[in-house]
Scaffold this active site. Structure first.
Site, PDB file in Angstrom:
ATOM      1  CE  LYS A   1       0.131  -4.620   2.916  1.00  0.00           C
ATOM      2  NZ  LYS A   1      -0.258  -5.951   2.367  1.00  0.00           N
TER       3      LYS A   1
ATOM      4  CB  THR B   1      -0.899  -0.008   1.255  1.00  0.00           C
ATOM      5  OG1 THR B   1      -1.475   1.291   1.422  1.00  0.00           O
ATOM      6  CG2 THR B   1      -0.104  -0.311   2.526  1.00  0.00           C
ATOM      7  CG  ASP B   2      -1.074   5.020  -0.966  1.00  0.00           C
ATOM      8  OD1 ASP B   2      -1.647   4.363  -0.066  1.00  0.00           O
ATOM      9  OD2 ASP B   2      -1.650   5.942  -1.581  1.00  0.00           O
ATOM     10  CD  GLU B   3      -3.443   3.418   4.151  1.00  0.00           C
ATOM     11  OE1 GLU B   3      -3.403   3.361   5.389  1.00  0.00           O
ATOM     12  OE2 GLU B   3      -4.483   3.209   3.494  1.00  0.00           O
TER      13      GLU B   3
ATOM     14  CE1 TYR C   1      -3.297  -2.621   5.674  1.00  0.00           C
ATOM     15  CE2 TYR C   1      -3.273  -0.271   5.189  1.00  0.00           C
ATOM     16  CZ  TYR C   1      -3.296  -1.581   4.757  1.00  0.00           C
ATOM     17  OH  TYR C   1      -3.317  -1.869   3.407  1.00  0.00           O
TER      18      TYR C   1
HETATM   19  P1  NAD Z   1      -9.673  -7.249   2.187  1.00  0.00           P
HETATM   20  O1  NAD Z   1      -9.687  -6.968   3.648  1.00  0.00           O
HETATM   21  O2  NAD Z   1     -10.885  -7.006   1.371  1.00  0.00           O
HETATM   22  O3  NAD Z   1      -9.271  -8.779   1.933  1.00  0.00           O
HETATM   23  C1  NAD Z   1      -8.227  -9.413   2.656  1.00  0.00           C
HETATM   24  C2  NAD Z   1      -8.383 -10.911   2.470  1.00  0.00           C
HETATM   25  O4  NAD Z   1      -7.315 -11.552   3.190  1.00  0.00           O
HETATM   26  C3  NAD Z   1      -9.694 -11.470   3.032  1.00  0.00           C
HETATM   27  O5  NAD Z   1     -10.282 -12.346   2.096  1.00  0.00           O
HETATM   28  C4  NAD Z   1      -9.257 -12.211   4.299  1.00  0.00           C
HETATM   29  O6  NAD Z   1     -10.085 -13.330   4.584  1.00  0.00           O
HETATM   30  C5  NAD Z   1      -7.846 -12.637   3.931  1.00  0.00           C
HETATM   31  N1  NAD Z   1      -7.012 -12.857   5.125  1.00  0.00           N
HETATM   32  C6  NAD Z   1      -6.849 -12.004   6.167  1.00  0.00           C
HETATM   33  N2  NAD Z   1      -6.033 -12.582   7.086  1.00  0.00           N
HETATM   34  C7  NAD Z   1      -5.684 -13.794   6.600  1.00  0.00           C
HETATM   35  C8  NAD Z   1      -4.880 -14.858   7.082  1.00  0.00           C
HETATM   36  N3  NAD Z   1      -4.276 -14.795   8.277  1.00  0.00           N
HETATM   37  N4  NAD Z   1      -4.723 -15.971   6.321  1.00  0.00           N
HETATM   38  C9  NAD Z   1      -5.336 -16.071   5.105  1.00  0.00           C
HETATM   39  N5  NAD Z   1      -6.148 -15.105   4.612  1.00  0.00           N
HETATM   40  C10 NAD Z   1      -6.299 -13.980   5.353  1.00  0.00           C
HETATM   41  O7  NAD Z   1      -8.414  -6.428   1.623  1.00  0.00           O
HETATM   42  P2  NAD Z   1      -8.206  -5.711   0.216  1.00  0.00           P
HETATM   43  O8  NAD Z   1      -8.676  -4.330   0.314  1.00  0.00           O
HETATM   44  O9  NAD Z   1      -8.658  -6.601  -0.872  1.00  0.00           O
HETATM   45  O10 NAD Z   1      -6.600  -5.651   0.207  1.00  0.00           O
HETATM   46  C11 NAD Z   1      -5.834  -6.726  -0.320  1.00  0.00           C
HETATM   47  C12 NAD Z   1      -4.357  -6.387  -0.233  1.00  0.00           C
HETATM   48  O11 NAD Z   1      -4.102  -5.183  -0.960  1.00  0.00           O
HETATM   49  C13 NAD Z   1      -3.876  -6.129   1.190  1.00  0.00           C
HETATM   50  O12 NAD Z   1      -2.574  -6.691   1.314  1.00  0.00           O
HETATM   51  C14 NAD Z   1      -3.827  -4.608   1.306  1.00  0.00           C
HETATM   52  O13 NAD Z   1      -2.838  -4.211   2.219  1.00  0.00           O
HETATM   53  C15 NAD Z   1      -3.471  -4.228  -0.117  1.00  0.00           C
HETATM   54  N6  NAD Z   1      -3.943  -2.890  -0.550  1.00  0.00           N
HETATM   55  C16 NAD Z   1      -5.258  -2.530  -0.401  1.00  0.00           C
HETATM   56  C17 NAD Z   1      -5.684  -1.289  -0.852  1.00  0.00           C
HETATM   57  C18 NAD Z   1      -7.128  -0.859  -0.749  1.00  0.00           C
HETATM   58  O14 NAD Z   1      -7.446   0.288  -1.069  1.00  0.00           O
HETATM   59  N7  NAD Z   1      -8.043  -1.718  -0.352  1.00  0.00           N
HETATM   60  C19 NAD Z   1      -4.765  -0.410  -1.437  1.00  0.00           C
HETATM   61  C20 NAD Z   1      -3.438  -0.816  -1.576  1.00  0.00           C
HETATM   62  C21 NAD Z   1      -3.034  -2.061  -1.136  1.00  0.00           C
HETATM   63  P1  TYD Z   2     -10.668   4.245   4.301  1.00  0.00           P
HETATM   64  O1  TYD Z   2     -11.620   3.827   3.246  1.00  0.00           O
HETATM   65  O2  TYD Z   2     -10.740   3.597   5.645  1.00  0.00           O
HETATM   66  O3  TYD Z   2      -9.201   4.086   3.674  1.00  0.00           O
HETATM   67  P2  TYD Z   2      -7.756   4.552   4.274  1.00  0.00           P
HETATM   68  O4  TYD Z   2      -7.892   5.077   5.618  1.00  0.00           O
HETATM   69  O5  TYD Z   2      -6.982   3.292   4.254  1.00  0.00           O
HETATM   70  O6  TYD Z   2      -7.270   5.582   3.304  1.00  0.00           O
HETATM   71  O7  TYD Z   2     -10.810   5.812   4.519  1.00  0.00           O
HETATM   72  C1  TYD Z   2     -10.671   6.732   3.446  1.00  0.00           C
HETATM   73  C2  TYD Z   2     -10.752   8.136   4.029  1.00  0.00           C
HETATM   74  O8  TYD Z   2     -12.083   8.346   4.525  1.00  0.00           O
HETATM   75  C3  TYD Z   2      -9.827   8.358   5.208  1.00  0.00           C
HETATM   76  O9  TYD Z   2      -9.326   9.691   5.172  1.00  0.00           O
HETATM   77  C4  TYD Z   2     -10.714   8.185   6.424  1.00  0.00           C
HETATM   78  C5  TYD Z   2     -12.068   8.676   5.927  1.00  0.00           C
HETATM   79  N1  TYD Z   2     -13.242   8.000   6.563  1.00  0.00           N
HETATM   80  C6  TYD Z   2     -14.249   8.776   7.153  1.00  0.00           C
HETATM   81  O10 TYD Z   2     -14.216  10.019   7.140  1.00  0.00           O
HETATM   82  N2  TYD Z   2     -15.292   8.121   7.746  1.00  0.00           N
HETATM   83  C7  TYD Z   2     -15.376   6.762   7.782  1.00  0.00           C
HETATM   84  O11 TYD Z   2     -16.359   6.232   8.358  1.00  0.00           O
HETATM   85  C8  TYD Z   2     -14.352   5.989   7.162  1.00  0.00           C
HETATM   86  C9  TYD Z   2     -14.396   4.481   7.175  1.00  0.00           C
HETATM   87  C10 TYD Z   2     -13.281   6.653   6.564  1.00  0.00           C
END
Ligand code: NAD
Ligand code: TYD
Length: 354
Positions: A164, A135-137, A160
């Protein structure tokens, strides 16, 4: 004799991004066997992959990446040629209320996969790849100016992002120390169908649908760079096949939005789609206590990926957001299922207790 050209392990494939990636690989590469390994936490849902679950090049394995012995056994059994690792605890707010869970899944889980890959590939690293999705975070929080590039120093500020960042460092350490063939990508905020409604966009769509308050943290001034999930999946496909070993690629939408502006846009789209008078949804906006340590701004410079591998996002945000709203409105059953049961308890603890 294995009839497949390659066997690829995708971890976390029943979650949001993972399910889009599994669908893309299963449909696009019939000669690859795709093994989706997932623990099915609250965020993992096999309904996300109903359309491909019976494909002959797809298999689901329910397993926890924290279980070292089981992971080693599965690598021995399947002899994976490649790993695309997405499984993780992914929600910042949950990492604030329960950091330890993130340490196990995101750090220990990643090390178990690295060890298992290293062990089965030790005699022949040719054509093998461990692709870590990050992630970019990990880069921390930007001020009003500037962008994250691949060389931006790590400065994670939530449990988080710290977990990562730690897993990214370990992946790079296995490349340098053990020559494990790795690649890493760091992506900005994704949006689209099948995202669990704890994240901003699906949470607010669901709340608007039910005329519930929209809990905006702080003043809604934080900025995120949004990318349509299918564009992320396409970038992962490209990096998996064309990325250079040992490299890192930033993926982003070049699409920055202040939370409040994005929310107002979403409200307007929802009013139209639900045939409600303009302004109905915006009236639900409620300012709540800010997230602890809330990062101000994320913005990705993805020119390395664009220039070296020719990737670019395909969708404009307006189009992507409409598509996303349409998806949630036409998949009511999915939304109702994932928001029943444990979700109610989570919601109460996260929002009502404040
Ligand atoms: P998500 O929470 O929707 O899905 C995560 C999946 O991992 C779930 O299916 C969960 O059951 C599985 N999981 C969790 N713990 C586990 C374990 N111990 N063993 C096996 N499976 C396990 O997440 P997402 O948003 O699809 O993100 C997927 C990946 O991409 C993550 O690594 C996240 O850090 C990265 N990512 C997400 C975003 C975003 O905006 N959502 C952006 C950049 C990177
Ligand atoms: P989120 O979707 O949780 O992604 P991330 O924190 O990983 O970027 O949140 C996106 C933005 O929205 C973040 O600045 C937090 C804000 N946010 C709210 O204002 N209210 C909410 O209930 C949630 C879940 C997020």
């Amino acid at each position: 004799m294995n009839k497949f050209k390659k066997t690829i392990l995708i971890t976390g494939g029943a979650g949001f991004i993972g399910s889009h990636l599994v669908r893309l690989f299963v449909n696009k590469y019939p000669k690859y066997k795709i093994v989706n390994l997932d623990k099915l936490t609250y965020a993992g849902n096999l309904a996300n992959l109903k359309d491909i679950e019976n494909n002959s090049n797809y298999e689901f394995v329910k397993a926890d990446i924290v279980d070292e012995d089981l992971i080693q056994k599965l690598f021995d059994e399947y002899g994976f040629d490649g790993v695309i690792h997405l499984a993780a605890e992914s929600h910042v707010d949950r990492s604030i209320s329960n950091p330890t869970e993130f340490i196990y899944a995101n750090i220990v889980g990643t090390v178990n996969l690295l060890n298992a890959a290293r062990f089965i590939w030790q005699d022949n690293l040719k054509n093998k790849l461990f692709y870590h999705i990050s992630t970019d975070e990990v880069y921390g929080s930007l001020g009003e100016k500037g962008f994250f590039v691949e060389t931006t120093p790590y400065d994670p500020r939530s449990p988080y992002s710290a977990s990562k960042a730690s897993s990214d460092h370990l992946v790079r350490a296995y490349y340098h120390t053990f020559k494990l063939p790795v690649v890493i990508s760091n992506c900005s905020n994704n949006y689209g169908g099948y995202q669990f409604p704890e994240k901003l966009i699906p949470l607010f769509i669901n709340n608007i649908k039910h005329k519930k308050p929209l809990p905006v943290y702080g003043k809604g001034e934080n900025i995120r760079d949004w990318l349509y999930v299918e564009d992320h999946a396409k970038a992962i496909d490209l990096i998996y096949h064309k990325g250079n070993i040992g490299e890192t690629y930033n993926i982003g939408g070049n699409n920055e939005w202040k939370n409040l502006e994005l929310i107002k846009k979403l409200c307007r789209i929802m009013d139209k789609k639900l045939n409600r008078p303009e302004g109905t949804s915006a009236n639900l906006i409620t300012y709540v206590k800010d997230r602890a340590g809330h990062d101000l701004r994320y913005a990705i410079d993805s020119s390395k990926l664009q220039n070296e591998l020719g990737w670019k996002p395909s969708l404009q945000f307006e189009e992507g957001l409409e598509k996303t709203v349409d998806w949630y409105l036409s998949n009511e059953q999915w939304l109702d299922n994932v928001t029943s049961g444990a979700y109610q308890k989570y919601y109460k603890e996260q929002y009502v207790k404040r």
